[in-house]
Every structure is written in C-alpha cells, then in structure tokens.
Design an enzyme around this catalytic site. Structure first.
Site, PDB file in Angstrom:
ATOM      1  N   GLY A  28      44.084  43.515  42.301  1.00 51.91           N
ATOM      2  CA  GLY A  28      43.522  42.343  42.982  1.00 51.91           C
ATOM      3  C   GLY A  28      43.482  41.152  42.043  1.00 51.91           C
ATOM      4  O   GLY A  28      43.975  41.218  40.925  1.00 51.91           O
ATOM      5  N   ALA A  29      42.871  40.077  42.535  1.00 50.66           N
ATOM      6  CA  ALA A  29      42.801  38.876  41.721  1.00 50.66           C
ATOM      7  C   ALA A  29      41.793  39.050  40.596  1.00 50.66           C
ATOM      8  O   ALA A  29      41.965  38.508  39.522  1.00 50.66           O
ATOM      9  CB  ALA A  29      42.413  37.686  42.588  1.00 50.66           C
ATOM     10  N   GLU A  30      40.734  39.827  40.836  1.00 51.45           N
ATOM     11  CA  GLU A  30      39.722  39.919  39.786  1.00 51.45           C
ATOM     12  C   GLU A  30      39.471  41.346  39.323  1.00 51.45           C
ATOM     13  O   GLU A  30      38.731  41.562  38.371  1.00 51.45           O
ATOM     14  CB  GLU A  30      38.400  39.277  40.244  1.00 51.45           C
ATOM     15  CG  GLU A  30      37.781  39.945  41.445  1.00 51.45           C
ATOM     16  CD  GLU A  30      36.303  39.568  41.619  1.00 51.45           C
ATOM     17  OE1 GLU A  30      35.729  38.979  40.698  1.00 51.45           O
ATOM     18  OE2 GLU A  30      35.747  39.892  42.670  1.00 51.45           O
ATOM     19  N   ALA A  31      40.053  42.311  39.999  1.00 53.84           N
ATOM     20  CA  ALA A  31      39.772  43.696  39.629  1.00 53.84           C
ATOM     21  C   ALA A  31      40.985  44.593  39.843  1.00 53.84           C
ATOM     22  O   ALA A  31      41.859  44.288  40.638  1.00 53.84           O
ATOM     23  CB  ALA A  31      38.596  44.215  40.451  1.00 53.84           C
ATOM     24  N   ILE A  44      41.937  48.225  41.240  1.00 54.99           N
ATOM     25  CA  ILE A  44      41.395  49.292  42.064  1.00 54.99           C
ATOM     26  C   ILE A  44      42.170  50.557  41.706  1.00 54.99           C
ATOM     27  O   ILE A  44      43.378  50.635  41.922  1.00 54.99           O
ATOM     28  CB  ILE A  44      41.553  48.984  43.573  1.00 54.99           C
ATOM     29  CG1 ILE A  44      41.061  47.571  43.902  1.00 54.99           C
ATOM     30  CG2 ILE A  44      40.839  50.030  44.413  1.00 54.99           C
ATOM     31  CD1 ILE A  44      39.607  47.317  43.689  1.00 54.99           C
ATOM     32  N   LYS A  62      37.663  62.914  44.864  1.00 55.44           N
ATOM     33  CA  LYS A  62      38.624  61.825  44.787  1.00 55.44           C
ATOM     34  C   LYS A  62      37.854  60.514  44.988  1.00 55.44           C
ATOM     35  O   LYS A  62      37.157  60.372  45.991  1.00 55.44           O
ATOM     36  CB  LYS A  62      39.643  62.014  45.926  1.00 55.44           C
ATOM     37  CG  LYS A  62      40.918  61.233  45.779  1.00 55.44           C
ATOM     38  CD  LYS A  62      41.853  61.675  46.908  1.00 55.44           C
ATOM     39  CE  LYS A  62      43.108  60.841  46.954  1.00 55.44           C
ATOM     40  NZ  LYS A  62      43.967  61.179  48.087  1.00 55.44           N
ATOM     41  N   ASP A  73      33.543  37.248  51.425  1.00 54.63           N
ATOM     42  CA  ASP A  73      35.010  37.186  51.425  1.00 54.63           C
ATOM     43  C   ASP A  73      35.537  37.990  52.609  1.00 54.63           C
ATOM     44  O   ASP A  73      36.325  38.920  52.447  1.00 54.63           O
ATOM     45  CB  ASP A  73      35.550  37.714  50.094  1.00 54.63           C
ATOM     46  CG  ASP A  73      37.025  37.384  49.896  1.00 54.63           C
ATOM     47  OD1 ASP A  73      37.567  36.551  50.655  1.00 54.63           O
ATOM     48  OD2 ASP A  73      37.652  37.969  48.998  1.00 54.63           O
TER      49      ASP A  73
END
Lengths: 207, 331
Positions: free
Chosen positions: A9-12, A14, A23, A123
């Site tokens: 992502g843009a900031e993290a 995953i 899991k 968001d």
C-alpha cells in the site's frame, strides 16, 4: 515462518503470516524517507494506535472487521485475522444490477452502524471493503477517528462518493444506493448527514 | 501543425507557439507576463487590465520568437477555465479576435488538463502519470482513469500556493511568497508540531495556516515556522500522491504548477517515487508554471482528435473542472 507480501500500500506492507498456528495478516507501516523523522514517527505510532482502537471499537458495536491478535506500537505493526473473500472494488463492476444494488445497500447499512457509534473510517473506498460470508468487512482504519460531528460523517461519505466516481463510474447510481441503505439504517439524523455531503461538494473548488 | 495558445487564468498572461513533432510537443516560443500586485494578493480586475495591456505585444513577440508568420498558425487555443473571470475573459477575447482575423479554428481548453498534457508532451518517458498539480489556486492529484482525467485528491479549502502566500503576507513577504518561505525553511532546525490534515486523498490547509501563524505570534523563529510549514504540507501532498499511485496502480509521477518549483517538494516526491520503484518527472520551469505553450499543446491534441468548437461555445467557465473534459485523444 514464511511471509508473503499480499499488497504494497501507500503507507504499509500487508503481509501474510502465521500467528499461534493461525493464518494472519500483518499490517506493517513503513518509514517514509521523504518526510522528516518527527512527522514519520508521530504518524506511524499514532495511526497504528488509532487504527487498533477503532477496529476493536467497531467490532464491539457489531461492525464486521478483522479480529485483532496483536498490536506493536514501536514497530507500527498490527496482526489481524486473515479474511478470505474479495475486495468490493474488484467484484462490484462485474455483478448483476440487482446484486450490485444489494451489496451497495449493505455497504450503506454497515457505514450507518459505524457512524451511529461515532466511528469515522477516514478512507472509505471499495478497496477497503471485503465481501465475505455475505458481509461487508471494513479494513484499513488508518485515517479513522472517533468523532461525534455531522461534518466528520459527511466527509467520510464524501470520500466514498469520490471513490465511486473514479472507480465505478459506469454505475453512477451506486453511491445513491449506498446512501439509501445508510439512511434506512442510521438511527441518528441521516438527512443532516446527506445535506452535509451536498454542502461539502459545493465547498469543493469549481463546484 | 502549428498552434498558438493563450493562457490567462490568474496572474499570468502567456502566449505560446508549439509544433507537433511525431506526437511530441516542440515549443517554438513561450512568452509570459506576470501581474504583480502593489500589495496583497491578486485583484482580479487589475490582473485582467494588466493582461489586456500586454496581450497584443505578447502575441507579436511570441509569434516572432517562434520564427513563424501569423499566416502559418493553424489553430488558436485559449484557457477556457478554471480561473478568475475577468482574466479568463480577457484571454478568451484575444483568442477569438485572433482566430477570427486569421480565419483559423478556435479551441478552448481546460487549464488543469493542460498542465498534465504538457508533461506528457514535453518530458521524455512520461506516458501515464499521476499528476501532483500544485499552484496558488489549485491543488489536485489527477490521473487518467475510465476515459477522463479524474481528480483523486484535492484541497478541501485553499490551494497550497495560496496557503503559503497567505502565511507570507502576514509576515509582509510580498507576492508570491513561496520562494522566500523556501529560503527561510532551508535555515530551519527545529520542527514545530502542526496539524496533519488528510481525509482520504483530500487535503486541508487552513488549520495548518492558523497554527503556523500562531507560532509566529508566539515569537518562534521564523525559519523554524517556515520549515515546519513546508515539511508538514509537503509531506501531506506527497502522501496523497503516493496514495493515488497505489490506488490507480500507476508507475509514474509528474509535478506541475508554480509550487513545483520548490526544491524541497521536488525532493520529497522524487524520494517517494524512487522508494516505490516509480519514475519521477518534472517539466522544465517555463512549461511547468502557467504558460501559453501548454494551452497550445492541449488545443492541438483536442483538434487532432476531432474536437471542434463553435464561436458561441467559447464562453469561459470559471468552474471548469478537470473531470468535465472528455479525453478523446487517449485510449
């Protein structure tokens, strides 16, 4: 433990990982070299904490969100349940009209439940909703907050409106249907929020 | 095809002449005159008077500098909006008069889209960017999606340039203040916490402005306040741009608008791009600020894809939004 990056992502990041034999998904916020340390640290720790708080608050009010397993503020990492299912962004355009309507109503209902408890997602886009077990799961509360004001709820929905305009522009009625579901299920003053959205649109440049 | 474009949305009046060379834009000339208010910000009527005063000489200078004759111009385009009404009307009037007297077609174009297209037209390798468009009035994150240039994020109150100008005006820095704030900021050492205001991919600057002004009143070092103001607002701009890139899955970022001249902003966006393996582009300064060449180039692209404009449809539109343009020149 093998880790696989599911999404950058843009900031993290995953990551798919394992936690006590389960899991899980780990959301690891990453440091950004473009911003100064003071801002970087503040944003990472604040958003990680806020996100964890909001996810558990949402859950306690019956909104579908992933289950939290661990929160590490120094690392900026949240470990949570792995949800199967599809991102609403990927499935919505391919649905039959009636099914798309049903899903949009459900989205509205779920947002109403958040807002009735003053939880602002921050968001709301169809990338941040996962459809699974016939429920809408919200993920990524990274820009969220708790706020009682109509303004905050209006802005929250306005973000979603823009997301629909850019990502599902072939189906311009989707957002109206979301609002229909929202209005039907919100216990608070839905018309106030709908009016606020109009006001926010007007406030935008060149409207 | 040779096209002449007239820009006049705000404080600058510009005339550019371009030529299409195998799908790339060759700028033959690009002349700009900028209105300087005696005090305060832009006064729309006075800016328009300034434009009216200079447009005739700018036209002949620019055509001469391009090394062409008026008769060789195939198309006249102008900034139809968005912008300040009096300024837009002045530029549009000049464009209509020129097109009529040359008996050449006229096309009105969207100023914001022109900022993006000039990047694609003049910067090698720039094909499908996310544009961070930062100027006095405008702050938008724009990218091509589903047949239009869509605004993925934008300011909810003032443009970033306007925010910097308002702050600078309090300090008596003159207009525009960006370059002076940049100088002060470079000497800043201590970060003073400011609100960080992002909503989805949208931004708000007014709260930050108030907080920065409060620091000045408290007697904090001006260098530190400027530094903190730049670091905070530019981090926000870079973050929403990155969000839009992640969302649209695009691998290029382009800067546009007057504030794109700021070295710190460039550095931050470039670092962000590098870290996500994306390419960073910024057009040369003369086509990055408000200018006629970008208007000419977009006029050409539209004309070439079959767009025609009747004189009666050439009314200006102060609220001409980026996403109102049908982008028929791209797949």
């Amino acid at each position: 433990m093998t880790e696989k990056i599911l999404y950058l992502g843009a900031e993290a990041e995953i990551r798919l990982s394992e936690y006590m034999g389960k899991k899980v998904v780990q959301k690891q916020r990453v440091h950004k070299a473009y911003r100064i340390k003071e801002i970087d640290h503040q944003l990472i720790s604040y958003r990680t904490k806020e996100e964890a708080k909001l996810i558990s608050a949402a859950r306690s009010h019956g909104v579908s969100v992933p289950l939290l397993y661990d929160v590490d503020l120094t690392k900026g990492c949240i470990t949570m349940e792995y949800l199967k299912g599809n991102r609403v962004k990927d499935m919505l355009n391919g649905l039959k009209e009636s099914e798309r309507r049903r899903i949009c109503l459900k989205i509205g209902e779920s947002i109403a439940r958040l807002h009735d408890h003053d939880l602002i997602h921050g968001d709301l886009t169809t990338s941040n909703m996962i459809y699974w077990n016939d429920r809408i799961y919200f993920i990524d509360f990274g820009l969220g907050s708790q706020n009682i004001e109509v303004e905050a709820k209006g802005v929250d929905l306005h973000v979603l409106m823009e997301a629909f305009e850019s990502t599902h522009s072939k189906y311009p009625r989707c957002f109206e249907v979301v609002l229909e579901g929202y209005t039907k299920h919100l216990q608070g003053d839905a018309s106030g929020v709908v009016e606020k959205i109009k006001e926010i649109v007007q406030r935008g440049r060149y409207r | 095809m040779i096209c002449l474009g007239i820009e006049g949305t705000a404080h600058s009046i510009g005339v550019g002449v371009i030529k299409n060379v195998k799908g790339a834009c060759q700028v033959l000339s690009n002349r700009i005159k900028t209105y300087q208010p005696e005090k305060g910000g832009i006064h729309p009527r006075e800016a328009a008077n300034h434009h009216a005063l200079h447009i005739a000489s700018l036209l002949s200078d620019s055509v001469q500098a391009a090394g062409v004759d008026f008769a060789e111009i195939d198309l006249v385009s102008f900034s139809q909006g968005p912008g300040l009404g009096p300024c837009l009307r002045t530029a549009a009037t000049a464009a209509r008069a020129l097109a009529l007297s040359l008996e050449k077609p006229l096309i009105g174009v969207n100023h914001c889209v022109a900022h993006l297209e000039i990047g694609r037209g003049t910067v090698k390798g720039c094909k499908d960017p996310v544009l961070l468009y930062v100027s006095g009035a405008n702050t938008q994150v724009i990218a091509f999606a589903e047949g239009k240039y869509r605004v993925f994020g934008e300011t909810l109150d003032v443009g970033i340039g306007n925010c910097l100008d308002k702050f600078g005006r309090e300090l008596g820095l003159g207009f525009p203040c960006g370059p002076k704030i940049e100088e002060f900021a470079a000497k800043g050492t201590e970060y003073l916490a400011l609100p960080y205001s992002i909503k989805g991919m949208d931004l708000a600057f007014s709260g930050i402005l108030t907080a920065a002004e409060a620091y000045v009143q408290q007697g904090k070092r001006l260098e530190d306040v400027c530094y903190s103001l730049q670091e905070t607002t530019f981090a926000m701009l870079t973050e929403v741009t990155e969000r839009a890139m992640a969302h649209t899955e695009k691998q290029e970022v382009l800067l546009g608008g007057g504030v794109a001249s700021n070295k710190r902003l460039r550095e931050m966006v470039q670092t962000m791009a590098k870290d996500r393996g994306a390419r960073f582009f910024v057009p040369s300064r003369d086509v990055c600020v408000d200018n006629g060449a970008m208007i000419a180039w977009l006029g050409f692209l539209m004309y070439q894809s079959g767009v025609r404009m009747k004189l009666e449809d050439s009314l200006i539109n102060q609220r001409f939004r980026t996403d109102m343009v049908e982008v028929c020149w791209r797949d």
